[in-house]
Design a protein around this motif. Structure first.
Motif, PDB file in Angstrom:
ATOM      1  N   ALA A  31      45.034  39.574 -65.516  1.00 43.59           N
ATOM      2  CA  ALA A  31      46.395  39.367 -65.022  1.00 43.59           C
ATOM      3  C   ALA A  31      46.436  38.242 -63.990  1.00 43.59           C
ATOM      4  O   ALA A  31      47.334  37.397 -64.007  1.00 43.59           O
ATOM      5  N   ILE A  32      45.463  38.209 -63.087  1.00 41.26           N
ATOM      6  CA  ILE A  32      45.426  37.150 -62.076  1.00 41.26           C
ATOM      7  C   ILE A  32      45.223  35.796 -62.740  1.00 41.26           C
ATOM      8  O   ILE A  32      45.826  34.789 -62.343  1.00 41.26           O
ATOM      9  N   SER A  33      44.382  35.744 -63.769  1.00 39.07           N
ATOM     10  CA  SER A  33      44.073  34.476 -64.435  1.00 39.07           C
ATOM     11  C   SER A  33      45.309  33.840 -65.062  1.00 39.07           C
ATOM     12  O   SER A  33      45.330  32.630 -65.322  1.00 39.07           O
ATOM     13  N   LYS A  34      46.348  34.639 -65.303  1.00 38.55           N
ATOM     14  CA  LYS A  34      47.557  34.137 -65.954  1.00 38.55           C
ATOM     15  C   LYS A  34      48.619  33.683 -64.956  1.00 38.55           C
ATOM     16  O   LYS A  34      49.703  33.248 -65.375  1.00 38.55           O
ATOM     17  N   LEU A  35      48.345  33.773 -63.653  1.00 41.43           N
ATOM     18  CA  LEU A  35      49.338  33.375 -62.657  1.00 41.43           C
ATOM     19  C   LEU A  35      49.601  31.881 -62.743  1.00 41.43           C
ATOM     20  O   LEU A  35      48.672  31.071 -62.704  1.00 41.43           O
ATOM     21  N   ASP A  36      50.859  31.526 -62.846  1.00 39.58           N
ATOM     22  CA  ASP A  36      51.242  30.126 -62.945  1.00 39.58           C
ATOM     23  C   ASP A  36      50.985  29.420 -61.620  1.00 39.58           C
ATOM     24  O   ASP A  36      51.486  29.848 -60.581  1.00 39.58           O
ATOM     25  N   GLY A  37      50.193  28.372 -61.662  1.00 43.59           N
ATOM     26  CA  GLY A  37      49.858  27.631 -60.458  1.00 43.59           C
ATOM     27  C   GLY A  37      48.446  27.869 -59.968  1.00 43.59           C
ATOM     28  O   GLY A  37      47.928  27.098 -59.145  1.00 43.59           O
ATOM     29  N   LEU A  38      47.789  28.928 -60.460  1.00 44.28           N
ATOM     30  CA  LEU A  38      46.406  29.190 -60.069  1.00 44.28           C
ATOM     31  C   LEU A  38      45.479  28.250 -60.823  1.00 44.28           C
ATOM     32  O   LEU A  38      45.520  28.177 -62.052  1.00 44.28           O
TER      33      LEU A  38
END
Length: 301
Positions: A54-61
């Motif tokens: 879920a974290i890997s899909k954060l836009d801007g990361l």
């Protein structure tokens, strides 16, 4: 891990995955581009891969990485690679199985080495973190450097810090970054200084002809504080702008108290803007437990 163990917390005292994901999402929106999941040991928690995905899909990361002791990690390496985890820090203080057992109180050396093999097999960038402890593993400094000859790894030697929990006697630093480097130079006098990346906590070197590199982290001497841009949130939600401070802002409590995202942003920016100038000042300003440092097993590597 202290010899007597830790006082385990109830689940409600820890941030839920939903709270972790929400805080990560908020801070990525505020401009943070890199997130590292550390511990304790991250894979002790069930369903960790769901959170990482879920974290890997954060836009801007732009970068998601992990620090692990490697005991439980090997089976998950293909999944980590799949979701874009390109860098893993592996804690490994010795290459001797008996010393490993003495230091960790766990007979898990083979599992850690299996994790290292899996990470290299999947072309994951590996940084090996070794805390240099007087009387325990200083004889491992040269063997660990020798790993860089044929392995594309970065072996980083870390000064021992006073994070061993209340009641553990810390007698002061015996092996600082200067002495560690001198020990390396005794075997590799031609080791060369590399250009350190921006905001690096390590002084980086390479032995000519070696695939990998060597780093020395002045974690106790704190000579890199002027360029440190790191923050961390403990499992209990406590924000730490320095390892040596005692927190002061609890993200979990704010969220559970009904704080809006705007409230959280303001609280975070206020904390970021008032961080101590260096680790020495942060330690001096400790209020909750002056002179006492938590175990690194509770606040993370």
């Amino acid at each position: 891990m202290p010899e007597h163990g830790l006082n385990w917390l109830s689940r409600k005292e820890l941030m839920s995955y939903e709270e972790m994901l929400h805080s990560c999402s908020l801070m990525v929106k505020m401009g943070i581009e890199k997130i590292r999941i550390t511990g304790g040991e991250p894979f002790v928690r069930k369903d960790l891969m769901q959170l990482l995905t879920a974290i890997s899909k954060l836009d801007g990361l732009k970068e998601l990485s992990l620090t692990t002791n490697g005991v439980l990690t090997a089976p998950f390496v293909p999944e980590l690679k799949k979701i874009g985890v390109r860098s893993v820090n592996l804690s490994l203080d010795t290459l001797d199985a008996n010393r490993f057992f003495t230091i960790t109180r766990r007979d898990e050396f083979a599992n850690v080495m299996a994790t290292l093999d899996a990470l290299l097999k999947h072309d994951t960038e590996v940084k090996i973190n070794a805390v240099v402890m007087d009387g325990q593993n200083t004889q491992d400094i040269i063997p660990l450097v020798e790993m860089t000859k044929d392995m594309p790894v970065s072996v980083r030697f870390i000064e021992e810090m006073p994070f061993n929990g209340d009641g553990h006697l810390y007698t002061g630093l015996q092996w600082d970054h200067v002495r560690i480097l001198d020990e390396i130079k005794s075997k590799y006098p031609d080791i060369q200084k590399l250009v350190d990346p921006a905001y690096s906590t390590a002084y980086n070197y390479q032995v000519p002809g070696h695939l990998g590199t060597v780093g020395v982290i002045a974690a106790y001497s704190r000579t890199f504080c002027g360029t440190c841009n790191r923050i961390r949130i403990t499992p209990q939600g406590e924000l730490k702008t320095c390892l040596y401070d005692d927190g002061g802002l609890n993200i979990k409590d704010l969220m559970r108290g009904g704080a809006t995202d705007n409230d959280l942003q303001l609280a975070l920016l206020t904390a970021f803007g008032n961080r101590a100038k260096d680790g020495w000042e942060a330690e001096k300003l400790r209020v909750v437990h002056p002179g006492i440092h938590e175990s690194m097993a509770t606040i993370g590597g």
